[in-house]
Design an enzyme around this catalytic site. Structure first.
Site, mmCIF file in Angstrom:
data_model
loop_
_atom_site.group_PDB
_atom_site.id
_atom_site.type_symbol
_atom_site.label_atom_id
_atom_site.label_comp_id
_atom_site.label_asym_id
_atom_site.label_seq_id
_atom_site.Cartn_x
_atom_site.Cartn_y
_atom_site.Cartn_z
ATOM 1 N N THR B 41 -2.807 -4.727 7.061
ATOM 2 C CA THR B 41 -1.927 -5.507 6.180
ATOM 3 C C THR B 41 -2.029 -7.005 6.425
ATOM 4 O O THR B 41 -1.889 -7.817 5.531
ATOM 5 C CB THR B 41 -0.468 -5.033 6.331
ATOM 6 O OG1 THR B 41 -0.420 -3.641 6.056
ATOM 7 C CG2 THR B 41 0.472 -5.768 5.402
ATOM 8 N N HIS B 49 -4.468 -5.876 -7.527
ATOM 9 C CA HIS B 49 -5.558 -5.551 -8.460
ATOM 10 C C HIS B 49 -5.038 -5.080 -9.809
ATOM 11 O O HIS B 49 -3.974 -4.460 -9.896
ATOM 12 C CB HIS B 49 -6.422 -4.430 -7.869
ATOM 13 C CG HIS B 49 -7.195 -4.846 -6.659
ATOM 14 N ND1 HIS B 49 -8.439 -5.409 -6.727
ATOM 15 C CD2 HIS B 49 -6.880 -4.793 -5.335
ATOM 16 C CE1 HIS B 49 -8.870 -5.678 -5.496
ATOM 17 N NE2 HIS B 49 -7.939 -5.308 -4.641
ATOM 18 N N VAL B 172 3.025 6.072 19.087
ATOM 19 C CA VAL B 172 3.294 7.508 19.110
ATOM 20 C C VAL B 172 2.206 8.212 19.924
ATOM 21 O O VAL B 172 1.016 8.067 19.660
ATOM 22 C CB VAL B 172 3.384 8.080 17.671
ATOM 23 C CG1 VAL B 172 3.487 9.592 17.695
ATOM 24 C CG2 VAL B 172 4.555 7.457 16.945
ATOM 25 N N LYS B 249 -20.572 -4.394 -2.983
ATOM 26 C CA LYS B 249 -19.597 -4.775 -3.991
ATOM 27 C C LYS B 249 -19.496 -6.278 -4.158
ATOM 28 O O LYS B 249 -18.674 -6.777 -4.908
ATOM 29 C CB LYS B 249 -18.232 -4.200 -3.634
ATOM 30 C CG LYS B 249 -18.204 -2.681 -3.735
ATOM 31 C CD LYS B 249 -16.805 -2.154 -3.529
ATOM 32 C CE LYS B 249 -16.028 -2.167 -4.835
ATOM 33 N NZ LYS B 249 -14.714 -1.531 -4.705
ATOM 34 N N ILE B 335 -5.082 4.673 2.920
ATOM 35 C CA ILE B 335 -4.599 3.697 1.938
ATOM 36 C C ILE B 335 -5.410 2.400 2.080
ATOM 37 O O ILE B 335 -4.945 1.401 2.591
ATOM 38 C CB ILE B 335 -3.085 3.435 2.120
ATOM 39 C CG1 ILE B 335 -2.314 4.753 2.213
ATOM 40 C CG2 ILE B 335 -2.553 2.594 0.973
ATOM 41 C CD1 ILE B 335 -2.406 5.643 0.996
#
Lengths: 122, 483, 421
Positions: B41, B49, B172, B249, B335
């Site tokens: 992040t 987008h 965790v 890309k 994600i």
């Protein structure tokens, strides 16, 4: 013959000195490459008893500043630099301090005082 | 016993926490790092987008197109800078324009509004400095730019304002299934929760495996960036992508939400999930490639380089589902891009899942969707500035000279929920240290303020992670000069 | 709205000297604006000695040097504001500043002297690859931490860049108990003064690695090491020459950039080489009534030169206020020729030169047995011969007014030519 190559540190010019042992001269050495009198003195001192001005700080009890800058009022033997730091590190000063005020008298018996290099009012 | 434990305080985790905080639920966020937004992040391009990139009928396409229009309202509620400046996918050849045609078709299928293929002349109107070899572009006016970490921080703060809890530095280590839910062990504590939402980013597969679910695997892929000074910011207006080709890309050149220019990322599989170092050869490749879009990118105004590590799922699509082997354990994994754009829609969807699994949720009566306004001193009018300094003189002291950030703003960002505790934390929240000098002047001052506000010693203030100490002690403390 | 005759922005050595000189030249209503909590600027953290040999004929530390000016300024009763930051200036000499006491301040002044100094180039400016841990400081930031705040920034240190600040910090950190592993320099020569190499590195056996650079940075939270590589003549790292140095601290001394954000706001023309305003013989910028001096114009290596230049700026700002500067004089430009990187001032309005004018300049490379030649057309006006010219040391050429006013003089070119001593 003893010949030394040294870079002069007296001023920012950085002259390259050649110092030769010369019993016949008044000071026992001749210096070449210097562009001023102080350079010649430096050259001889650098091969006989090299000294350095120490600048550091000492602890300061002030809300304004945590450390007081200090400077030796003249060169001390180069070999004593690290040792002198041990002494300097153990000093604490309270304001007001004037610029030029002696902080440590006769640092390590060198005959040279350590003085404050600025004024702190409070 | 918590109702919901969210693992990971990135954009997905914080967004879900904020959505859940609308309901009568006890929610806790567990974050392994020392601040919100410490993973992907904080290190991505920050683009909202339009949604033509993902293949139709994928979760990526669905959540992207659904998420995009949600940003205006959320950013207004949370007072986060967001700009819909549009994007271009530029082509350099006839072949590229064929690909751009396909992207257009795909976008239309995905439901992206206002897409348009434009010629060089029209591009020049949008981007006067566009590269000489650019022949045409796909223009998507709905694309936008945002500062993703500011959004995540704002979401966490708002979630906490509405009752959610946050434990930083809680990695965790183990999850056990119990009669009533799950017992989660971190390096620091043990907590119980009825439901667990796994938003652990690149580590989501490892977390999932802790409950016996090995249905997906995450591969770390890294992308490197340049960030240029604001002084360069004026030269472009839109997000400029390059037409994707067989071998990559392309590189994005984009303004940021704060007026810098960001250039990057490349895309490479890396061996470690924490491989955030930059490398010389990759940076030079990015630079060269980007110059095709705009020849005159002023790389001499570079202020920093960084690398983001993205979560590449082996399923080829987002994973957003209740685990088939662990009831009440929801995986939100893989994600990657367009993850940021999708996050509001994902959060809404996951909240719906929790609703279904739990048999219904009760809305909080006093839910406040708004975050306390952030004072951005430099943006105020002279009258407002004068008033503010009268009320609180600390707004009259500029700490960061490059970005004109006042002491008042820094104090405020420390004393909020999910507030800053580190130098980088202050930087991410206020931009102090984000400018040309990169904190050279203001870091000592910021550390002083942090120490004062958090009642800590200056030597205990860290840059970012818990071991990122900045000072090693006081001078004059060496015992007799010996260590 | 407050109004002054002259406002000096910056209370460091440049600003102090300019304000004092302006007062000496008869201007009463002067204000100095300083962003730090005390006057003196960066010199307050430069606690080493070596300042003042030209101006005071003795060797002073930074704080001692600045204290002399601070005392004089206070004695003269010149007004100053501390902890005050100038946010905006414009071409019409309106200034907006801010502090905690007065809030937002609007000032109108007849003349401005820009004396904001410079800032250090950070890591990003040179794009060193690797991780981004704590423990990487610009040398000046480390200097402030150590000398003023009293904190140590690390134990095992590598320094990138052998400019004077880098060299001075190598000695400071050593004296304070840290181990300096090496000073790494991209160029085949040091950017600092030779005396500093002797007394800061040689005295403590600190290696100076010329033609080397840092190609990788290691460590996650705190710096753990740097990879140093040799560079070829095009300054590109030579593969296979990498050596890793274990260290917890990296100091960057990789250049200074004049701070001209305010100058840009006032649309002042900037010299792309110095990164400072283009100035004329009076240290006036391209905007009439706005003067500049010190490191905001070009980065100096001796504060004594800053003082000289700033005195001139202060004096000329005073002349401007009294309407004694001639705007329509015959003007010549100074042109850096072969081997000369830049010259300050860039323009000379001949009629404003009273007795003499000094041109400050830097050479582009090391030149041995060479001479600096000042020419007007085919005519050589002056030659300075030296065993060595180095980019790290600012050169100067003094021209007498009579030489400039001798007929219709054209542009002045300075170049390095063969044939020194």
């Amino acid at each position: 013959m003893e010949v030394y190559e040294k870079v002069c540190i007296v001023c920012p010019r950085g002259c390259r000195l050649t110092i030769k042992k010369d019993e016949t001269s008044l000071k026992g050495y001749t210096v070449e490459g210097n562009t001023c009198k102080r350079g010649a003195e430096y050259g001889i001192k650098e091969v006989t008893n090299p000294t350095r001005v120490i600048t550091s700080t000492v602890k300061l009890k002030s809300d304004h500043l945590n450390r007081l800058p200090v400077v030796t009022k003249g060169g001390i033997p180069k070999a004593k630099m690290m040792e002198s730091m041990k002494v300097i590190n153990n000093v604490e000063v309270k304001p007001p301090v004037k610029e030029g005020e002696v902080i440590i008298e006769n640092l390590l018996d060198t005959g040279v005082d350590l003085i404050s290099s600025r004024t702190v009012e409070q | 016993m918590y109702d919901v434990a969210i693992i990971g305080a990135g954009i997905t985790g914080t967004f879900i926490a904020r959505e859940l905080s609308r309901y009568e639920l006890d929610t806790v966020i567990l974050e392994k790092d020392n601040d919100i937004s410490s993973g992907a992040t904080k290190a991505n391009t920050g683009i909202v987008h339009a949604g033509y990139d993902a293949k139709p009928n994928t979760k990526m396409a669905y959540f992207n197109v659904k998420g995009n229009p949600m940003f205006d309202k959320i950013c207004e509620e949370l007072d986060v800078p967001f700009k819909r400046n549009g994007s271009l996918v530029v082509g350099f050849s006839g072949e590229d324009m064929e690909t751009i045609e396909e992207l257009y078709e795909r976008g239309v299928k995905n439901g992206v509004p206002k897409l348009e293929i434009i010629d060089r002349e029209k591009i020049k109107k949008l981007e006067p400095n566009i590269g000489k070899d650019v022949v045409g572009a796909l223009y998507a006016p709905t694309a936008g730019i945002i500062s993703p970490w500011e959004l995540a921080i704002a979401l966490a703060e708002n979630a906490m304002d509405n009752g959610a809890e946050l434990y930083l530095n809680n990695e965790v280590k183990d999850i056990e299934s119990t009669d009533s839910g799950y017992r989660i062990k971190t390096n620091e504590r043990e907590i119980k929760a009825k439901y667990v939402i796994n938003c652990a980013g690149v580590y989501a597969d490892e977390i999932s495996q802790m409950v016996g679910d090995s249905s997906f695997k995450i591969t770390p892929r890294s992308g490197q960036y340049y960030l240029l000074d604001k002084a360069a910011g004026e030269m472009i207006n839109t997000v400029i992508f390059q037409c994707p080709r067989k071998f990559g890309k392309g590189i994005v050149v984009s303004p940021t939400a704060h007026g810098n220019i960001i250039v990057g990322p490349d895309n490479e599989v890396v061996p470690n999930k924490d491989a955030t170092q930059t490398t010389g050869y990759r940076l030079s490749m990015i630079r060269e490639t980007a110059q095709k879009s705009l020849e005159e990118i002023p790389f001499n105004k570079n202020i920093t380089n960084f690398t983001g590590v993205r979560a590449e799922p082996d399923t080829g699509d987002f994973i957003i589902e209740e685990s088939k082997v662990a009831k009440g354990f929801i995986n939100v994994g893989g994600i990657k891009s367009p993850g940021l754009t999708s996050s509001p829609a994902i959060a809404e969807y996951v909240t719906g899942m929790v609703k279904d699994i739990s048999g219904g949720l009760e809305e909080k009566e006093d839910f406040n969707p708004k975050r306390k306004k952030v004072i951005r001193f430099a943006e105020l009018s002279n009258e407002e500035k004068t008033e503010l300094i009268k009320k609180d003189p600390s707004y009259g002291r500029i700490i960061c000279r490059c970005e004109t950030i006042t002491e008042g703003e820094i104090v405020d960002c420390i004393n909020r929920n999910a507030g800053a505790t580190t130098v980088d934390g202050v930087k991410r929240r206020t931009r102090a240290g984000f400018g040309r000098c990169q904190g050279g002047f203001c870091m000592p001052r910021v550390m002083e303020i942090l120490a004062r506000e958090l009642n800590r010693d200056v030597t205990d203030i860290v840059k970012d992670g818990t071991d990122s100490y900045i000072l090693t002690g006081e001078t004059k403390e060496i015992e007799n000069g010996e260590e | 709205m407050d109004s002054y005759e002259i406002v000096v922005i910056g209370g460091g050595p440049a600003g102090l000297a300019a304000a004092i000189e302006a007062r000496k030249n008869g201007v009463e209503n002067i204000l100095v604006i300083e962003r730090d909590k005390e006057l003196g600027g960066i010199l307050q953290q430069c606690i080493h000695n070596g300042f003042g040999l030209h101006v005071f004929k003795e060797e002073l530390t930074g704080p001692q040097y600045s204290e002399r000016f601070i005392k004089e300024l206070k004695k003269m009763g010149i007004e100053y504001k501390l902890d005050t930051m100038v946010l905006h200036i414009d071409e019409d000499r309106n200034i907006e500043a801010i502090n905690t006491k007065d809030g937002l301040i609007q000032i109108k002044t007849e003349a401005i002297v820009l004396a904001m100094g410079c800032r250090e180039r950070p890591r990003g400016a040179i794009t060193i690859p690797g991780t981004r841990p704590a423990g990487i400081f610009t040398a000046g930031t480390a200097q402030r931490f150590i000398n003023m705040e009293g904190y140590q920034v690390g134990k095992k240190v590598v320094i990138l860049g052998s400019g004077d600040i880098g060299l001075i910090m190598a000695r400071r950190m050593t004296l304070e108990g840290a181990k300096v592993e090496a000073v790494v320099e991209l160029m085949p020569y040091s950017g600092g003064l030779t005396r500093n190499i002797v007394q800061c590195l040689d005295d403590f056996d600190i290696p100076l690695l010329l033609s080397h650079t840092i190609v990788d940075i290691k460590g996650r939270d705190r710096l753990e090491g740097v990879v140093v590589a040799k560079v070829d003549e095009n300054r590109r790292p030579i593969p296979g020459s990498e050596v890793e140095y274990e260290c917890d601290t990296l100091l960057l001394s990789v250049g200074l950039i004049p701070e001209n954000e305010l100058s840009n706001e006032a649309n002042i023309e900037i010299d792309p080489i110095t990164n400072g305003p283009i100035v004329n013989e009076s240290m006036e910028t391209s905007v009439s009534g706005i003067f500049a001096c010190g490191n905001v114009v070009h980065v100096h290596d001796l504060v004594d030169n800053v003082t000289r230049e700033s005195r001139k700026a202060g004096k000329c700002a005073a002349k401007f206020v009294k309407d004694e500067l001639k705007e329509d004089s015959h003007t010549v430009r100074t042109i850096p020729g072969e081997g000369v990187r830049y010259i300050v001032p860039q323009e000379i309005r001949v009629e404003n030169v009273d007795e003499d004018i000094t041109l400050f300049m830097r050479v582009t490379d090391i030149f041995k047995d060479a001479k600096l030649v000042l020419e007007n057309g085919d005519k050589t006006i002056k030659e300075i011969k030296k065993i060595q010219f180095a980019p790290g040391e600012m050169e100067e050429i003094k021209i007498n007014a009579s030489e400039l006013k001798d007929g219709e003089i054209g542009d002045l070119k300075v170049s390095i030519q063969k044939g020194g001593k």
